[in-house]
Write a protein that holds these residues in place. Structure first.
Motif, PDB file in Angstrom:
ATOM      1  N   LYS A  31       4.879  43.095  -1.451  1.00 49.01           N
ATOM      2  CA  LYS A  31       3.417  43.159  -1.478  1.00 49.01           C
ATOM      3  C   LYS A  31       2.953  44.271  -2.418  1.00 49.01           C
ATOM      4  CE  LYS A  31       2.139  41.240   3.025  1.00 49.01           C
ATOM      5  NZ  LYS A  31       1.524  41.535   4.335  1.00 49.01           N
ATOM      6  N   ALA A  32       3.645  45.405  -2.379  1.00 54.06           N
ATOM      7  CA  ALA A  32       3.295  46.519  -3.268  1.00 54.06           C
ATOM      8  C   ALA A  32       3.510  46.131  -4.729  1.00 54.06           C
ATOM      9  CB  ALA A  32       4.124  47.755  -2.910  1.00 54.06           C
ATOM     10  N   ARG A  33       4.615  45.438  -5.011  1.00 52.75           N
ATOM     11  CA  ARG A  33       4.860  44.978  -6.389  1.00 52.75           C
ATOM     12  C   ARG A  33       3.813  43.975  -6.824  1.00 52.75           C
ATOM     13  NH1 ARG A  33      10.581  42.649  -6.880  1.00 52.75           N
ATOM     14  NH2 ARG A  33       9.552  41.721  -8.675  1.00 52.75           N
ATOM     15  N   ALA A  34       3.435  43.057  -5.921  1.00 51.18           N
ATOM     16  CA  ALA A  34       2.413  42.062  -6.245  1.00 51.18           C
ATOM     17  C   ALA A  34       1.074  42.746  -6.526  1.00 51.18           C
ATOM     18  CB  ALA A  34       2.271  41.051  -5.111  1.00 51.18           C
ATOM     19  N   GLU A  35       0.736  43.743  -5.736  1.00 49.27           N
ATOM     20  CA  GLU A  35      -0.518  44.480  -5.942  1.00 49.27           C
ATOM     21  C   GLU A  35      -0.488  45.210  -7.284  1.00 49.27           C
ATOM     22  OE1 GLU A  35      -4.314  45.761  -5.312  1.00 49.27           O
ATOM     23  OE2 GLU A  35      -3.207  44.309  -4.107  1.00 49.27           O
ATOM     24  N   ALA A  36       0.648  45.827  -7.602  1.00 54.40           N
ATOM     25  CA  ALA A  36       0.789  46.518  -8.888  1.00 54.40           C
ATOM     26  C   ALA A  36       0.649  45.536 -10.044  1.00 54.40           C
ATOM     27  CB  ALA A  36       2.128  47.249  -8.952  1.00 54.40           C
ATOM     28  N   ASN A  37       1.240  44.354  -9.897  1.00 55.30           N
ATOM     29  CA  ASN A  37       1.112  43.326 -10.943  1.00 55.30           C
ATOM     30  C   ASN A  37      -0.324  42.868 -11.086  1.00 55.30           C
ATOM     31  OD1 ASN A  37       3.843  43.383 -11.540  1.00 55.30           O
ATOM     32  ND2 ASN A  37       4.341  41.658 -10.218  1.00 55.30           N
ATOM     33  N   TRP A  41      -2.560  43.230 -14.380  1.00 57.54           N
ATOM     34  CA  TRP A  41      -3.162  42.042 -14.983  1.00 57.54           C
ATOM     35  C   TRP A  41      -4.668  42.231 -15.147  1.00 57.54           C
ATOM     36  CZ3 TRP A  41      -6.673  38.545 -12.715  1.00 57.54           C
ATOM     37  CH2 TRP A  41      -6.963  37.436 -13.491  1.00 57.54           C
ATOM     38  N   GLN A  42      -5.322  42.782 -14.118  1.00 59.54           N
ATOM     39  CA  GLN A  42      -6.762  43.014 -14.209  1.00 59.54           C
ATOM     40  C   GLN A  42      -7.083  44.018 -15.315  1.00 59.54           C
ATOM     41  OE1 GLN A  42      -7.408  44.123 -10.112  1.00 59.54           O
ATOM     42  NE2 GLN A  42      -8.191  42.101  -9.569  1.00 59.54           N
ATOM     43  N   ARG A  43      -6.275  45.036 -15.437  1.00 59.29           N
ATOM     44  CA  ARG A  43      -6.488  46.028 -16.500  1.00 59.29           C
ATOM     45  C   ARG A  43      -6.325  45.378 -17.871  1.00 59.29           C
ATOM     46  NH1 ARG A  43      -3.163  50.022 -14.946  1.00 59.29           N
ATOM     47  NH2 ARG A  43      -4.853  50.993 -13.793  1.00 59.29           N
ATOM     48  N   ALA A  44      -5.294  44.558 -18.019  1.00 52.58           N
ATOM     49  CA  ALA A  44      -5.064  43.874 -19.296  1.00 52.58           C
ATOM     50  C   ALA A  44      -6.224  42.936 -19.614  1.00 52.58           C
ATOM     51  CB  ALA A  44      -3.744  43.106 -19.258  1.00 52.58           C
ATOM     52  N   GLN A  45      -6.728  42.254 -18.611  1.00 52.23           N
ATOM     53  CA  GLN A  45      -7.858  41.352 -18.819  1.00 52.23           C
ATOM     54  C   GLN A  45      -9.097  42.137 -19.245  1.00 52.23           C
ATOM     55  OE1 GLN A  45      -9.082  39.164 -15.314  1.00 52.23           O
ATOM     56  NE2 GLN A  45      -9.696  37.418 -16.542  1.00 52.23           N
ATOM     57  N   ALA A  46      -9.342  43.276 -18.622  1.00 55.31           N
ATOM     58  CA  ALA A  46     -10.492  44.110 -18.995  1.00 55.31           C
ATOM     59  C   ALA A  46     -10.316  44.665 -20.407  1.00 55.31           C
ATOM     60  CB  ALA A  46     -10.656  45.245 -17.994  1.00 55.31           C
ATOM     61  N   ASP A  47      -9.105  45.083 -20.741  1.00 50.71           N
ATOM     62  CA  ASP A  47      -8.842  45.585 -22.091  1.00 50.71           C
ATOM     63  C   ASP A  47      -9.081  44.501 -23.130  1.00 50.71           C
ATOM     64  OD1 ASP A  47      -8.170  48.084 -21.137  1.00 50.71           O
ATOM     65  OD2 ASP A  47      -5.992  47.760 -21.266  1.00 50.71           O
ATOM     66  N   PHE A  48      -8.645  43.290 -22.843  1.00 55.95           N
ATOM     67  CA  PHE A  48      -8.850  42.189 -23.780  1.00 55.95           C
ATOM     68  C   PHE A  48     -10.333  41.878 -23.941  1.00 55.95           C
ATOM     69  CE2 PHE A  48      -9.032  37.601 -24.791  1.00 55.95           C
ATOM     70  CZ  PHE A  48      -8.427  37.668 -26.034  1.00 55.95           C
ATOM     71  N   SER A  49     -11.066  41.891 -22.836  1.00 61.47           N
ATOM     72  CA  SER A  49     -12.505  41.647 -22.896  1.00 61.47           C
ATOM     73  C   SER A  49     -13.196  42.722 -23.732  1.00 61.47           C
ATOM     74  CB  SER A  49     -13.083  41.616 -21.479  1.00 61.47           C
ATOM     75  OG  SER A  49     -14.477  41.456 -21.519  1.00 61.47           O
ATOM     76  N   ASN A  50     -12.812  43.973 -23.521  1.00 62.59           N
ATOM     77  CA  ASN A  50     -13.384  45.068 -24.316  1.00 62.59           C
ATOM     78  C   ASN A  50     -13.018  44.930 -25.788  1.00 62.59           C
ATOM     79  OD1 ASN A  50     -14.550  46.218 -22.061  1.00 62.59           O
ATOM     80  ND2 ASN A  50     -12.834  47.601 -21.696  1.00 62.59           N
ATOM     81  N   PHE A  51     -11.806  44.488 -26.065  1.00 61.37           N
ATOM     82  CA  PHE A  51     -11.375  44.288 -27.446  1.00 61.37           C
ATOM     83  C   PHE A  51     -12.209  43.204 -28.120  1.00 61.37           C
ATOM     84  CE2 PHE A  51      -8.597  42.030 -30.483  1.00 61.37           C
ATOM     85  CZ  PHE A  51      -8.424  43.058 -31.398  1.00 61.37           C
ATOM     86  N   LYS A  52     -12.462  42.102 -27.392  1.00 58.75           N
ATOM     87  CA  LYS A  52     -13.287  41.028 -27.956  1.00 58.75           C
ATOM     88  C   LYS A  52     -14.693  41.530 -28.266  1.00 58.75           C
ATOM     89  CE  LYS A  52     -13.278  37.269 -25.557  1.00 58.75           C
ATOM     90  NZ  LYS A  52     -13.121  36.127 -24.674  1.00 58.75           N
ATOM     91  N   LYS A  53     -15.263  42.327 -27.353  1.00 54.65           N
ATOM     92  CA  LYS A  53     -16.595  42.887 -27.590  1.00 54.65           C
ATOM     93  C   LYS A  53     -16.589  43.807 -28.802  1.00 54.65           C
ATOM     94  CE  LYS A  53     -17.938  42.731 -22.732  1.00 54.65           C
ATOM     95  NZ  LYS A  53     -18.158  43.559 -21.527  1.00 54.65           N
TER      96      LYS A  53
END
Length: 98
Positions: A31-37, A41-53
Motif C-alpha cells: 500500500k505504501a509503494r502504491a501510494e508513493a507511485n 504519477w500525480q507530480r509527473a502529470q502536474a509537471d507535464f501540464s505546467n510544461f504544456k502551459k
C-alpha cells in the motif's frame, strides 16, 4: 515441526498468527509503494501540464514578438508612402492608378 515442500526443501512451520501478521505487513508495504507511485504519477502529470502551459506561453510571446517586429519593419515604408502621397501634385492625385 518442519514441512517438506514440493521441491524437497525443508522449511520451518510458521504459526497461523505469524503468517497473517507477515501478510498484513506485506500488504502495508505494498500500500505504501502504491501510494508513493500515485504521488509520483500525480507530480509527473502536474509537471507535464505546467510544461504544456509554459510552451503555449512561449509560443504566444514568440508570435507577439514577430508581429511587433513585422510592424516595426513596415513603419518606415508606410511613412515613406505617406510622404510620397503628400508630395504628389494635385493633378496627378486624380489619376485612378494612384
Amino acid at each position: 515441526m518442519v514441512n517438506n515442500d514440493a521441491a524437497g526443501e525443508v522449511t520451518p512451520e510458521v504459526s497461523q498468527d505469524e503468517y497473517i501478521a507477515s501478510l498484513k505487513k506485506a500488504l502495508q508495504e505494498e500500500k505504501a509503494r502504491a501510494e508513493a507511485n500515485l504521488v509520483g504519477w500525480q507530480r509527473a502529470q502536474a509537471d507535464f501540464s505546467n510544461f504544456k502551459k509554459y510552451i503555449e506561453q512561449e509560443k504566444q510571446e514568440t508570435r507577439n514578438y514577430l508581429t511587433a517586429s513585422i510592424v516595426t519593419d513596415f513603419l518606415p515604408v508606410l511613412d515613406d508612402l505617406d510622404r510620397a502621397m503628400a508630395a504628389m501634385p494635385k493633378e496627378e492625385s486624380k489619376k485612378k492608378w494612384l
